[in-house]
Design an enzyme around this catalytic site. Structure first.
Site, PDB file in Angstrom:
ATOM      1  N   GLY A  75       0.878  -1.329   0.045  1.00 50.17           N
ATOM      2  CA  GLY A  75       0.131  -0.011   0.122  1.00 50.17           C
ATOM      3  C   GLY A  75       0.771   1.371  -0.045  1.00 50.17           C
ATOM      4  N   ASP A 102       0.610   3.576   4.072  1.00 51.87           N
ATOM      5  CA  ASP A 102      -0.450   4.181   3.461  1.00 51.87           C
ATOM      6  C   ASP A 102      -1.556   4.802   4.420  1.00 51.87           C
ATOM      7  OD1 ASP A 102      -1.409   1.573   4.102  1.00 51.87           O
ATOM      8  OD2 ASP A 102      -2.214   0.881   2.032  1.00 51.87           O
ATOM      9  N   ASP A 142      -5.939   2.697  10.433  1.00 49.65           N
ATOM     10  CA  ASP A 142      -7.036   2.414  10.349  1.00 49.65           C
ATOM     11  C   ASP A 142      -7.444   1.574  11.868  1.00 49.65           C
ATOM     12  OD1 ASP A 142      -9.918   1.599  10.177  1.00 49.65           O
ATOM     13  OD2 ASP A 142      -9.430   0.263   8.399  1.00 49.65           O
ATOM     14  N   LYS A 181      -8.026   7.559   9.536  1.00 50.32           N
ATOM     15  CA  LYS A 181      -9.277   7.435   9.600  1.00 50.32           C
ATOM     16  C   LYS A 181      -9.776   8.148  11.207  1.00 50.32           C
ATOM     17  CE  LYS A 181     -10.545   3.821   6.254  1.00 50.32           C
ATOM     18  NZ  LYS A 181     -10.926   2.499   6.131  1.00 50.32           N
ATOM     19  N   PHE A 213     -14.277   2.945   3.062  1.00 49.79           N
ATOM     20  CA  PHE A 213     -13.119   2.281   2.466  1.00 49.79           C
ATOM     21  C   PHE A 213     -12.721   3.006   1.197  1.00 49.79           C
ATOM     22  CE2 PHE A 213     -11.008  -1.349  -0.051  1.00 49.79           C
ATOM     23  CZ  PHE A 213     -10.362  -1.915   0.858  1.00 49.79           C
ATOM     24  N   VAL A 214     -11.487   3.235   1.038  1.00 47.74           N
ATOM     25  CA  VAL A 214     -10.898   4.104  -0.103  1.00 47.74           C
ATOM     26  C   VAL A 214      -9.967   3.396  -0.942  1.00 47.74           C
ATOM     27  CG1 VAL A 214     -11.139   6.123   1.009  1.00 47.74           C
ATOM     28  CG2 VAL A 214      -9.136   5.298   1.305  1.00 47.74           C
ATOM     29  N   ASP A 262      -5.365  -0.481  -2.392  1.00 49.22           N
ATOM     30  CA  ASP A 262      -6.268  -1.497  -3.355  1.00 49.22           C
ATOM     31  C   ASP A 262      -7.543  -2.161  -2.662  1.00 49.22           C
ATOM     32  OD1 ASP A 262      -5.086  -3.380  -1.480  1.00 49.22           O
ATOM     33  OD2 ASP A 262      -5.697  -4.839  -2.461  1.00 49.22           O
ATOM     34  N   ARG A 307      -4.930   0.365  -7.506  1.00 48.46           N
ATOM     35  CA  ARG A 307      -3.681   0.927  -6.788  1.00 48.46           C
ATOM     36  C   ARG A 307      -2.998   2.005  -7.710  1.00 48.46           C
ATOM     37  NH1 ARG A 307      -1.872  -2.218  -2.430  1.00 48.46           N
ATOM     38  NH2 ARG A 307      -2.269  -4.330  -2.383  1.00 48.46           N
TER      39      ARG A 307
HETATM   40  P1  5GP Z   1      -5.150  -1.253  10.051  1.00 50.83           P
HETATM   41  O1  5GP Z   1      -4.225  -2.487  10.374  1.00 50.83           O
HETATM   42  O2  5GP Z   1      -4.585  -0.126  10.641  1.00 50.83           O
HETATM   43  O3  5GP Z   1      -6.608  -1.700  10.215  1.00 50.83           O
HETATM   44  O4  5GP Z   1      -5.134  -1.143   8.496  1.00 50.83           O
HETATM   45  C1  5GP Z   1      -4.018  -0.858   7.773  1.00 50.83           C
HETATM   46  C2  5GP Z   1      -4.002  -1.559   6.369  1.00 50.83           C
HETATM   47  O5  5GP Z   1      -5.317  -1.971   6.071  1.00 50.83           O
HETATM   48  C3  5GP Z   1      -3.466  -0.429   5.730  1.00 50.83           C
HETATM   49  O6  5GP Z   1      -2.229  -0.642   5.535  1.00 50.83           O
HETATM   50  C4  5GP Z   1      -4.078  -0.910   4.225  1.00 50.83           C
HETATM   51  O7  5GP Z   1      -3.474  -1.762   3.672  1.00 50.83           O
HETATM   52  C5  5GP Z   1      -5.276  -1.483   4.854  1.00 50.83           C
HETATM   53  N1  5GP Z   1      -6.555  -0.487   4.917  1.00 50.83           N
HETATM   54  C6  5GP Z   1      -7.089   0.205   5.876  1.00 50.83           C
HETATM   55  N2  5GP Z   1      -8.247   0.795   5.538  1.00 50.83           N
HETATM   56  C7  5GP Z   1      -8.239   1.088   4.052  1.00 50.83           C
HETATM   57  C8  5GP Z   1      -9.011   1.507   3.105  1.00 50.83           C
HETATM   58  O8  5GP Z   1      -9.796   2.378   3.283  1.00 50.83           O
HETATM   59  N3  5GP Z   1      -8.645   1.009   1.966  1.00 50.83           N
HETATM   60  C9  5GP Z   1      -7.756   0.442   1.647  1.00 50.83           C
HETATM   61  N4  5GP Z   1      -7.615  -0.065   0.295  1.00 50.83           N
HETATM   62  N5  5GP Z   1      -7.003  -0.492   2.345  1.00 50.83           N
HETATM   63  C10 5GP Z   1      -7.219  -0.095   3.670  1.00 50.83           C
HETATM   64 MG    MG Z   2      -1.095  -1.494   3.948  1.00 50.08          MG
END
Ligand code: 5GP
Ligand code: MG
Length: 196
Positions: free
Chosen positions: A45, A103, A106, A134, A155-156, A162, A168
């Site tokens: 990402g 990237d 979340d 977020k 979700f973006v 992706d 991407r």
């Molecule tokens: P976390 O582990 O903080 O929940 O999420 C981090 C990873 O989840 C990011 O590096 C990304 O790869 C993916 N992710 C989280 N939110 C999004 C989103 O809105 N869109 C996409 N494409 N990937 C996300």
């Molecule tokens: Mg990632």
């Protein structure tokens, strides 16, 4: 690909301006250090973000890649994070100024795992830069030192992010049409109309 987009949230010009600002902040801080810098993008990402960012950091640095999987296949819900590729185990991190680049922040699962893994190797300092965060979300206590944009909890895709491996290469950050997620067999029925 473009026809799957519902709306653009952050266009190319805003991305580019903000990445330059972040690069300025990071340069200000790291140019003062004597120790070398290690930039650690979290693949896949962070690929586009890190490529744009690092070319605006006029600092001597090395790159060490990590890969973490959290959204397997056609999923828009985090399933917890597993490290798929770590830094070379022979690389001595003591004496390096490490900057993790990801990237999006979340749930914090991904960055939490990466930060803990690197911290055990006792770098001279450890900071994190994310393009997106977020808001109104619990990041599990995980913090980023540099944040490009705060966005709503949806979700973006694009600029490295992706859905099911696609999108991407979009030059902006966008939300996909409901049909695009549904076509991939992803449920959008979670009561509040948002895709997760
Ligand atoms: P976390 O582990 O903080 O929940 O999420 C981090 C990873 O989840 C990011 O590096 C990304 O790869 C993916 N992710 C989280 N939110 C999004 C989103 O809105 N869109 C996409 N494409 N990937 C996300
Ligand atoms: Mg990632």
């Amino acid at each position: 690909m473009e026809r799957d987009i519902e709306r653009v949230i952050i266009d190319e010009a805003r991305l580019s301006d903000r990445v330059s600002e972040l690069a300025g902040e990071i340069t200000q801080r790291y140019q003062r250090f004597d120790e070398p810098m290690l930039l650690v993008p979290v693949l896949n990402g962070a690929l586009v973000f890190v490529a744009d960012l690092m070319r605006q950091l006029p600092i001597k640095m090395r790159l060490g890649m990590m890969a973490v999987s959290s959204y397997p296949g056609q999923s828009t819900a985090s399933k917890g994070a597993t490290i798929k590729r770590s830094l070379d185990s022979n690389l001595e991190l003591r004496g390096l100024r490490v900057l993790i680049v990801d990237d999006i922040l979340d749930t914090g699962n991904t960055l939490g795992v990466v930060q803990r893994e690197i911290a055990t190797r006792e770098p001279a300092s450890l900071e994190t830069a994310v393009l997106l965060r977020k808001t109104d979300k619990d990041h599990g206590g995980v913090k980023a030192d540099y944040v490009g944009f705060d966005i709503a909890d949806e979700f973006v895709v694009g600029y490295g992010l992706d859905f099911d491996g696609h999108y991407r290469n979009l030059p902006h950050i966008a939300v996909l049409k409901r049909e695009a997620y549904e076509r991939a067999g992803c449920s959008t029925e979670d009561g509040d109309g948002r895709v997760r």
